[in-house]
Design a protein around this motif. Structure first.
Motif, mmCIF file in Angstrom:
data_model
loop_
_atom_site.group_PDB
_atom_site.id
_atom_site.type_symbol
_atom_site.label_atom_id
_atom_site.label_comp_id
_atom_site.label_asym_id
_atom_site.label_seq_id
_atom_site.Cartn_x
_atom_site.Cartn_y
_atom_site.Cartn_z
ATOM 1 N N ILE A 38 3.616 42.111 -7.818
ATOM 2 C CA ILE A 38 4.727 41.916 -6.766
ATOM 3 C C ILE A 38 5.376 40.579 -6.765
ATOM 4 N N HIS A 39 4.710 39.679 -7.221
ATOM 5 C CA HIS A 39 5.247 38.370 -7.408
ATOM 6 C C HIS A 39 6.194 38.151 -8.648
ATOM 7 N N ASP A 40 6.051 38.881 -9.534
ATOM 8 C CA ASP A 40 6.857 39.128 -10.913
ATOM 9 C C ASP A 40 8.187 39.775 -10.598
ATOM 10 N N ALA A 41 7.831 40.798 -9.855
ATOM 11 C CA ALA A 41 9.264 41.728 -9.441
ATOM 12 C C ALA A 41 10.029 40.705 -8.572
ATOM 13 N N MET A 42 9.456 39.990 -7.846
ATOM 14 C CA MET A 42 10.252 39.402 -6.743
ATOM 15 C C MET A 42 10.925 38.120 -7.380
ATOM 16 N N VAL A 43 10.444 37.907 -8.632
ATOM 17 C CA VAL A 43 10.893 36.642 -9.535
ATOM 18 C C VAL A 43 12.227 37.347 -9.983
ATOM 19 N N ARG A 44 11.893 38.523 -10.721
ATOM 20 C CA ARG A 44 13.127 39.331 -11.419
ATOM 21 C C ARG A 44 14.229 39.558 -10.715
#
Lengths: 180, 180
Positions: free
Chosen positions: A9-15
């Protein structure tokens, strides 16, 4: 929550904050259920929880450009969710306070039958009796006597005093009429 | 029950609006710069056109993705030195040209441009910069510098732009060589 899911989820938010619009799909499927569950725990009513969760999700989407990637994405999202839940609770409390005596009377009156009118009359008398036991100050704070205090006292102070006066009225009511 | 597809569409809309607002914040910096340029009566039309182009390009790049956002920052930092220097020089009613004392102005513009270009190369080298980042940062720097150079004549603008391009290319080659 599993650390791997949290990281995804964190990675998707960063993306998404980097400008990768395709990450929205993932966030809708993974972050939305988490936010909805959080809102349900905070608000308790399903319909209200959905509204609050939608508000939170849209707020996350509109503010994600400012998201600090060094922080945990889910904690950031929960921060926004907590604020929205608190705002919703505050709004609900104010609505309850605003729903005063006059509105209740208006709701009961228009096309009530004779029996209903009698019950209403009895109830009004009972309320009058309970109010009669309150101090002048409490009546003033409840807006039942004297001038309106909206312009005299700060709204937060007035709200607190009104709340205390209502608590005292509840105690008196229970003493006079039990748990009814 | 919330329609997830509708939520995705609304989320994307909120996201784009949020990004646009974040990107538009650059106007707070560019408006005063454009105002300083527009105060002078000479070359006001060209100045307005350049300001609009710079503002449009900066907002579009910042809205697009994070890399664009960083390129705009780099470009504006690099372009601010020649911009301020040119505004200062224009106070003395100097113009750039090929003859006499005017050649000093032309040479100075090229040198300042080269300095800006090197700065772009150094800043972009910190990340995994690609040709696109170099090009956009250089274009933003050239537009910003042109706002100041417009009063030094067409040769002033041209020499500054050539200087920036030369500096950026030389810096990029140097950085690439040092990495190998």
């Amino acid at each position: 929550m599993e650390p791997s899911r949290r990281k995804a989820i964190h990675d998707a938010m960063v993306r998404l904050s980097d400008g990768d619009r395709s990450a929205m799909e993932f966030l809708v499927s993974e972050l939305w259920p988490v936010i909805l569950a959080f809102a349900e725990r905070g608000v308790r009513q399903r319909e209200d929880a959905e509204d609050v969760a939608q508000e939170v999700f849209l707020r996350i989407c509109s503010n994600i450009s400012d998201f600090d990637r060094t922080r945990d994405g889910l904690s950031w999202a929960f921060g926004i969710a907590s604020y929205e839940v608190m705002t919703h609770r505050r709004r609900r409390t104010r609505r309850r306070e605003a729903l005063g005596d006059s509105e209740l009377r208006e709701r009961a009156a228009p096309d009530a039958s004779q029996e209903e009118a009698a019950i209403g009359q009895q109830l009004a008398e009972a309320i009058q009796q309970a109010i009669g036991t309150l101090s002048d100050e409490d009546r003033l704070h409840l807006g039942l006597a004297g001038m309106p205090l909206d312009r005299v006292l700060p709204s937060a102070t007035l709200r607190k005093r009104r709340q205390r006066a209502l608590d005292r009225l509840r105690i008196v009511w229970r003493k006079l009429y039990g748990g009814r | 029950m919330v329609d997830v597809e509708e939520l995705r569409v609304r989320g994307l809309r909120a996201y784009e609006v949020g990004r646009l607002l974040t990107a538009s914040r650059i106007a707070l910096l560019l408006f005063p710069v454009a105002a300083v340029c527009l105060i002078e009566s000479r070359g006001r039309g060209t100045c307005a056109c350049l300001a609009v182009a710079l503002l449009g390009a900066a907002i579009w790049l910042r809205w697009r993705d994070r890399r664009g956002m960083e390129s705009v920052t780099t470009g504006l930092i690099a372009g601010s030195v020649p911009l301020l220097a040119a505004l200062l020089v224009a106070r003395f009613d100097l113009r750039c040209g090929w003859a006499g004392a005017d050649t000093f102005c032309t040479a100075g513009s090229v040198l300042l441009g080269i300095g800006s270009g090197l700065l772009i190369a150094l800043r972009e080298a910190r990340g995994r910069a690609r040709f696109w980042s170099f090009a956009t940062a250089s274009a933003i720097a050239a537009l910003a510098a042109s706002l100041g150079c417009v009063r030094l004549g067409i040769l002033g603008v041209a020499s500054m732009v050539v200087g920036i391009a030369l500096g950026a290319i030389a810096g990029a080659v140097g950085v690439k060589a040092s990495r190998q």
